[in-house]
Scaffold this motif. Structure first.
Motif, PDB file in Angstrom:
ATOM      1  N   ARG A   1       0.837  -1.209   0.000  1.00 58.40           N
ATOM      2  CA  ARG A   1       0.000   0.000   0.000  1.00 58.40           C
ATOM      3  C   ARG A   1       0.865   1.249   0.000  1.00 58.40           C
ATOM      4  O   ARG A   1       0.542   2.235  -0.678  1.00 58.40           O
ATOM      5  CB  ARG A   1      -0.923   0.004   1.220  1.00 58.40           C
ATOM      6  CG  ARG A   1      -1.999  -1.091   1.136  1.00 58.40           C
ATOM      7  CD  ARG A   1      -2.763  -1.169   2.415  1.00 58.40           C
ATOM      8  NE  ARG A   1      -1.815  -1.617   3.448  1.00 58.40           N
ATOM      9  CZ  ARG A   1      -2.086  -1.692   4.741  1.00 58.40           C
ATOM     10  NH1 ARG A   1      -3.260  -1.344   5.189  1.00 58.40           N
ATOM     11  NH2 ARG A   1      -1.172  -2.123   5.597  1.00 58.40           N
TER      12      ARG A   1
ATOM     13  N   SER B   1       2.345   1.681  -3.440  1.00 54.44           N
ATOM     14  CA  SER B   1       1.309   2.190  -4.340  1.00 54.44           C
ATOM     15  C   SER B   1       1.074   3.679  -4.111  1.00 54.44           C
ATOM     16  O   SER B   1       0.940   4.450  -5.068  1.00 54.44           O
ATOM     17  CB  SER B   1       0.015   1.406  -4.111  1.00 54.44           C
ATOM     18  OG  SER B   1      -1.028   1.953  -4.856  1.00 54.44           O
ATOM     19  N   GLU B   2       1.034   4.094  -2.862  1.00 53.02           N
ATOM     20  CA  GLU B   2       0.820   5.498  -2.537  1.00 53.02           C
ATOM     21  C   GLU B   2       1.989   6.362  -3.017  1.00 53.02           C
ATOM     22  O   GLU B   2       1.792   7.445  -3.569  1.00 53.02           O
ATOM     23  CB  GLU B   2       0.630   5.660  -1.023  1.00 53.02           C
ATOM     24  CG  GLU B   2       0.392   7.079  -0.576  1.00 53.02           C
ATOM     25  CD  GLU B   2      -0.953   7.646  -0.998  1.00 53.02           C
ATOM     26  OE1 GLU B   2      -1.150   8.855  -0.815  1.00 53.02           O
ATOM     27  OE2 GLU B   2      -1.789   6.906  -1.532  1.00 53.02           O
TER      28      GLU B   2
ATOM     29  N   ARG C   1       3.993   5.715  -5.522  1.00 47.26           N
ATOM     30  CA  ARG C   1       3.899   5.782  -6.997  1.00 47.26           C
ATOM     31  C   ARG C   1       2.821   6.769  -7.424  1.00 47.26           C
ATOM     32  O   ARG C   1       3.008   7.538  -8.370  1.00 47.26           O
ATOM     33  CB  ARG C   1       3.615   4.403  -7.566  1.00 47.26           C
ATOM     34  CG  ARG C   1       4.815   3.515  -7.556  1.00 47.26           C
ATOM     35  CD  ARG C   1       4.557   2.224  -8.309  1.00 47.26           C
ATOM     36  NE  ARG C   1       5.706   1.346  -8.178  1.00 47.26           N
ATOM     37  CZ  ARG C   1       5.634   0.053  -7.969  1.00 47.26           C
ATOM     38  NH1 ARG C   1       4.455  -0.538  -7.890  1.00 47.26           N
ATOM     39  NH2 ARG C   1       6.723  -0.671  -7.862  1.00 47.26           N
ATOM     40  N   ARG C   2       1.680   6.748  -6.723  1.00 42.21           N
ATOM     41  CA  ARG C   2       0.590   7.670  -7.044  1.00 42.21           C
ATOM     42  C   ARG C   2       1.039   9.114  -6.830  1.00 42.21           C
ATOM     43  O   ARG C   2       0.790   9.986  -7.671  1.00 42.21           O
ATOM     44  CB  ARG C   2      -0.629   7.367  -6.176  1.00 42.21           C
ATOM     45  CG  ARG C   2      -1.855   8.184  -6.548  1.00 42.21           C
ATOM     46  CD  ARG C   2      -2.987   7.959  -5.570  1.00 42.21           C
ATOM     47  NE  ARG C   2      -2.707   8.536  -4.259  1.00 42.21           N
ATOM     48  CZ  ARG C   2      -2.820   9.840  -3.962  1.00 42.21           C
ATOM     49  NH1 ARG C   2      -3.198  10.700  -4.884  1.00 42.21           N
ATOM     50  NH2 ARG C   2      -2.554  10.283  -2.755  1.00 42.21           N
ATOM     51  N   LEU C   3       1.737   9.364  -5.738  1.00 42.20           N
ATOM     52  CA  LEU C   3       2.217  10.710  -5.454  1.00 42.20           C
ATOM     53  C   LEU C   3       3.289  11.151  -6.447  1.00 42.20           C
ATOM     54  O   LEU C   3       3.319  12.316  -6.868  1.00 42.20           O
ATOM     55  CB  LEU C   3       2.748  10.789  -4.017  1.00 42.20           C
ATOM     56  CG  LEU C   3       1.682  10.685  -2.928  1.00 42.20           C
ATOM     57  CD1 LEU C   3       2.336  10.578  -1.568  1.00 42.20           C
ATOM     58  CD2 LEU C   3       0.716  11.846  -2.987  1.00 42.20           C
ATOM     59  N   GLN C   4       4.155  10.241  -6.853  1.00 41.89           N
ATOM     60  CA  GLN C   4       5.166  10.580  -7.862  1.00 41.89           C
ATOM     61  C   GLN C   4       4.508  10.950  -9.189  1.00 41.89           C
ATOM     62  O   GLN C   4       4.935  11.896  -9.858  1.00 41.89           O
ATOM     63  CB  GLN C   4       6.136   9.415  -8.047  1.00 41.89           C
ATOM     64  CG  GLN C   4       7.087   9.223  -6.897  1.00 41.89           C
ATOM     65  CD  GLN C   4       7.899   7.946  -7.008  1.00 41.89           C
ATOM     66  OE1 GLN C   4       7.497   6.977  -7.659  1.00 41.89           O
ATOM     67  NE2 GLN C   4       9.056   7.926  -6.354  1.00 41.89           N
ATOM     68  N   GLN C   5       3.467  10.211  -9.556  1.00 43.16           N
ATOM     69  CA  GLN C   5       2.747  10.527 -10.792  1.00 43.16           C
ATOM     70  C   GLN C   5       2.067  11.887 -10.676  1.00 43.16           C
ATOM     71  O   GLN C   5       2.059  12.674 -11.620  1.00 43.16           O
ATOM     72  CB  GLN C   5       1.712   9.442 -11.111  1.00 43.16           C
ATOM     73  CG  GLN C   5       0.967   9.687 -12.409  1.00 43.16           C
ATOM     74  CD  GLN C   5       1.878   9.744 -13.618  1.00 43.16           C
ATOM     75  OE1 GLN C   5       2.739   8.890 -13.789  1.00 43.16           O
ATOM     76  NE2 GLN C   5       1.715  10.754 -14.453  1.00 43.16           N
ATOM     77  N   ARG C   6       1.504  12.171  -9.520  1.00 43.95           N
ATOM     78  CA  ARG C   6       0.852  13.466  -9.297  1.00 43.95           C
ATOM     79  C   ARG C   6       1.861  14.600  -9.423  1.00 43.95           C
ATOM     80  O   ARG C   6       1.572  15.646  -9.995  1.00 43.95           O
ATOM     81  CB  ARG C   6       0.185  13.469  -7.917  1.00 43.95           C
ATOM     82  CG  ARG C   6      -0.510  14.747  -7.563  1.00 43.95           C
ATOM     83  CD  ARG C   6      -1.767  14.939  -8.373  1.00 43.95           C
ATOM     84  NE  ARG C   6      -2.446  16.129  -7.890  1.00 43.95           N
ATOM     85  CZ  ARG C   6      -3.048  16.999  -8.670  1.00 43.95           C
ATOM     86  NH1 ARG C   6      -3.129  16.773  -9.969  1.00 43.95           N
ATOM     87  NH2 ARG C   6      -3.606  18.059  -8.184  1.00 43.95           N
TER      88      ARG C   6
ATOM     89  N   ASP D   1       2.568  15.123 -13.050  1.00 46.33           N
ATOM     90  CA  ASP D   1       1.437  15.816 -13.680  1.00 46.33           C
ATOM     91  C   ASP D   1       1.445  17.303 -13.352  1.00 46.33           C
ATOM     92  O   ASP D   1       1.227  18.148 -14.222  1.00 46.33           O
ATOM     93  CB  ASP D   1       0.109  15.199 -13.235  1.00 46.33           C
ATOM     94  CG  ASP D   1      -0.093  13.782 -13.735  1.00 46.33           C
ATOM     95  OD1 ASP D   1       0.636  13.360 -14.664  1.00 46.33           O
ATOM     96  OD2 ASP D   1      -0.968  13.082 -13.185  1.00 46.33           O
TER      97      ASP D   1
END
Length: 64
Positions: free
Chosen positions: A15, A18-19, A21-26, A29
């Protein structure tokens, strides 16, 4: 206690991975949006300067 230690030593929490990775993508962006907005702002500033300069050239000479 053993389960807690095993979880800590056993490797990264999926988890959490995953978090991250999500923050890196954000972040990617938001950086892309920042670059786009800076380019748009630069274009608007250049257009404004050009319009101001051309309006100065179109003025009638002052009365003498």
């Amino acid at each position: 206690m053993a389960k807690a230690l095993f979880g800590h030593v056993g490797g990264p929490d999926p988890r959490m991975v995953s978090e991250v990775r999500r923050l890196q993508q954000r972040i990617r962006d938001l950086e892309a949006e920042l670059i786009r907005l800076q380019a748009e702002n630069d274009a608007l500033s250049a257009r404004s300067r050009d319009e101001s300069f051309s309006s100065l050239q179109d003025r009638e000479p002052a009365l003498t």
